[in-house]
Design a protein around this motif. Structure first.
Motif, PDB file in Angstrom:
ATOM      1  N   VAL A 297       0.784  -1.334   0.120  1.00 28.38           N
ATOM      2  CA  VAL A 297      -0.017  -0.218  -0.110  1.00 28.38           C
ATOM      3  C   VAL A 297       0.858   1.176   0.108  1.00 28.38           C
ATOM      4  CG1 VAL A 297      -1.630   1.385   1.567  1.00 28.38           C
ATOM      5  CG2 VAL A 297      -2.072  -1.069   1.229  1.00 28.38           C
ATOM      6  N   GLY A 298       0.579   2.150  -1.139  1.00 26.87           N
ATOM      7  CA  GLY A 298       1.338   3.459  -1.212  1.00 26.87           C
ATOM      8  C   GLY A 298       3.018   3.095  -1.418  1.00 26.87           C
ATOM      9  N   SER A 299       3.212   1.827  -2.087  1.00 24.87           N
ATOM     10  CA  SER A 299       4.443   1.897  -2.481  1.00 24.87           C
ATOM     11  C   SER A 299       5.096   2.406  -3.993  1.00 24.87           C
ATOM     12  CB  SER A 299       4.841   0.332  -2.599  1.00 24.87           C
ATOM     13  OG  SER A 299       4.062  -0.357  -3.624  1.00 24.87           O
ATOM     14  N   LEU A 300       3.984   3.244  -4.374  1.00 23.96           N
ATOM     15  CA  LEU A 300       4.534   3.900  -5.873  1.00 23.96           C
ATOM     16  C   LEU A 300       5.707   4.669  -5.631  1.00 23.96           C
ATOM     17  CD1 LEU A 300       3.260   4.441  -8.521  1.00 23.96           C
ATOM     18  CD2 LEU A 300       2.251   6.673  -7.318  1.00 23.96           C
ATOM     19  N   GLN A 301       6.659   4.443  -6.722  1.00 23.91           N
ATOM     20  CA  GLN A 301       7.941   5.134  -6.758  1.00 23.91           C
ATOM     21  C   GLN A 301       7.767   6.403  -7.776  1.00 23.91           C
ATOM     22  OE1 GLN A 301      10.639   3.995  -4.416  1.00 23.91           O
ATOM     23  NE2 GLN A 301       8.937   2.696  -3.787  1.00 23.91           N
ATOM     24  N   LEU A 302       8.104   7.483  -7.241  1.00 13.97           N
ATOM     25  CA  LEU A 302       7.686   8.597  -8.228  1.00 13.97           C
ATOM     26  C   LEU A 302       9.131   8.992  -8.697  1.00 13.97           C
ATOM     27  CD1 LEU A 302       5.408  10.768  -5.788  1.00 13.97           C
ATOM     28  CD2 LEU A 302       4.942   9.591  -7.686  1.00 13.97           C
ATOM     29  N   PRO A 303       9.362   9.625  -9.814  1.00 20.47           N
ATOM     30  CA  PRO A 303      10.473   9.928 -10.472  1.00 20.47           C
ATOM     31  C   PRO A 303      10.953  11.233  -9.725  1.00 20.47           C
ATOM     32  CG  PRO A 303       8.654  10.835 -11.818  1.00 20.47           C
ATOM     33  CD  PRO A 303       7.902   9.903 -10.681  1.00 20.47           C
ATOM     34  N   ARG A 304      12.559  11.059  -9.633  1.00 25.51           N
ATOM     35  CA  ARG A 304      13.037  12.203  -8.889  1.00 25.51           C
ATOM     36  C   ARG A 304      13.624  13.235  -9.626  1.00 25.51           C
ATOM     37  NH1 ARG A 304      16.907   8.884  -4.653  1.00 25.51           N
ATOM     38  NH2 ARG A 304      15.412   7.554  -3.618  1.00 25.51           N
TER      39      ARG A 304
END
Length: 304
Positions: A297-304
């Motif tokens: 849950v909520g493990s989305l990896q956003l671009p830096r």
């Protein structure tokens, strides 16, 4: 085997797959088709203080990648629900979450208190977001009004409170934060998007109420966006709703930040979809090498 159980503050679910209010009847209608005890939870159709006939036909219209509905909260009222539907629902071995709607804060509070005191009710969902009735979205579009009604219902109701919010706002994060501040155990995102359909040859709207709520695959990207934004802005648990029909849809909502999901429009054309998703969930978690639903849950990896 990965753990499928999830925790939404005071509400504990054996798995994250629920069926959405208004799309599963009162569960009795589905007992010969679906093993309801396997579901993470059941939300019967929204109930109101008094019986409602609902809106004039047409009430539903199929559109590209979705469904427009303008039912108008057609129901028999709280007395009939408690007398005729709750005895059956309370025997189903899963969480029964009762959706309620009121015209005023006092109606929401009275309904929440009365339903919350009934045996067999696991939680109350405040439907603050129905676009098909007069005043149906008032409490879901004003953050302070949302906070007040959630807080008042929480104070009066002995079971967990969920707040179902509308996407028809400028900043859904502000309304979700207000619901959390009012004491909501979780927020449900999203209810339908306001839309309409037109018969150009007859030069008239197809829905009897002119406008209705759009659901189905068309709204999934909007629902995912709302879940992600609220997850980033608050710590309140989220139940994702909107166009969910496949295990990929479920996993997208979990990764984006939802702790559970509600299956809605898909129930109409595939009544067994929810139990099939429960069967498929362990395999999807294994692909991510996860030992539990809560781990993704909520493990989305956003671009830096």
């Amino acid at each position: 085997m990965a753990s499928l159980s999830v925790s939404l503050n005071r509400l504990q679910l054996k798995n994250p797959i629920l069926v959405a209010s208004g799309t599963f009847g009162y569960a009795r209608e589905m007992e010969g088709i679906v093993d309801c005890a396997r579901l993470g939870g059941i939300l019967p159709k929204t109930i109101t203080a008094e019986p409602r006939e609902g809106n004039a036909p047409w009430r539903t219209v199929e559109v590209s990648a979705g469904l427009l509905n303008s039912i108008g909260l057609d129901n028999d009222g709280v007395d009939a629900f408690i007398a005729h539907h709750l005895p059956y629902l309370s025997q189903v071995e899963t969480a029964i979450i009762v959706s309620v709607a009121g015209r005023t804060e006092a109606e929401y509070v009275a309904l929440s208190q009365r339903i919350g005191e009934c045996q067999g009710v696991a939680a109350v969902e405040l439907n603050l977001s129905c676009p098909n009735v007069s005043g149906g979205v008032d409490f879901g579009t004003d953050a302070e009004a949302c906070r007040r009604v959630v807080a008042a219902a929480r104070a009066a109701c002995p079971v967990p409170i969920l707040a179902k919010l509308t996407p028809n706002v400028t900043r859904i994060t502000e309304v979700a934060a207000a619901a959390a501040d009012g004491g909501a155990d979780a927020v449900c995102l999203i209810n339908t998007l306001l839309g309409m359909a037109v018969d150009w040859r007859q030069q008239r709207p197809l829905l009897g109420n002119v406008m209705g709520g759009l659901s189905g695959p068309a709204i999934k990207p909007v629902a995912l966006r709302c879940v992600h934004q609220v997850r980033c802005a608050t710590d309140v648990p989220i139940i994702g709703i909107g166009g969910i029909a496949t295990i990929d849809d479920v996993m997208e909502f979990l990764v984006a930040g939802a702790s559970a999901v509600q299956i809605g429009t898909a129930n109409y054309y595939d009544p067994q979809v929810s139990t099939r998703l429960i069967d498929q969930l362990p395999g999807a978690l294994a692909e991510l090498r996860a030992d539990s639903v809560e781990q993704v849950v909520g493990s989305l990896q956003l671009p830096r």
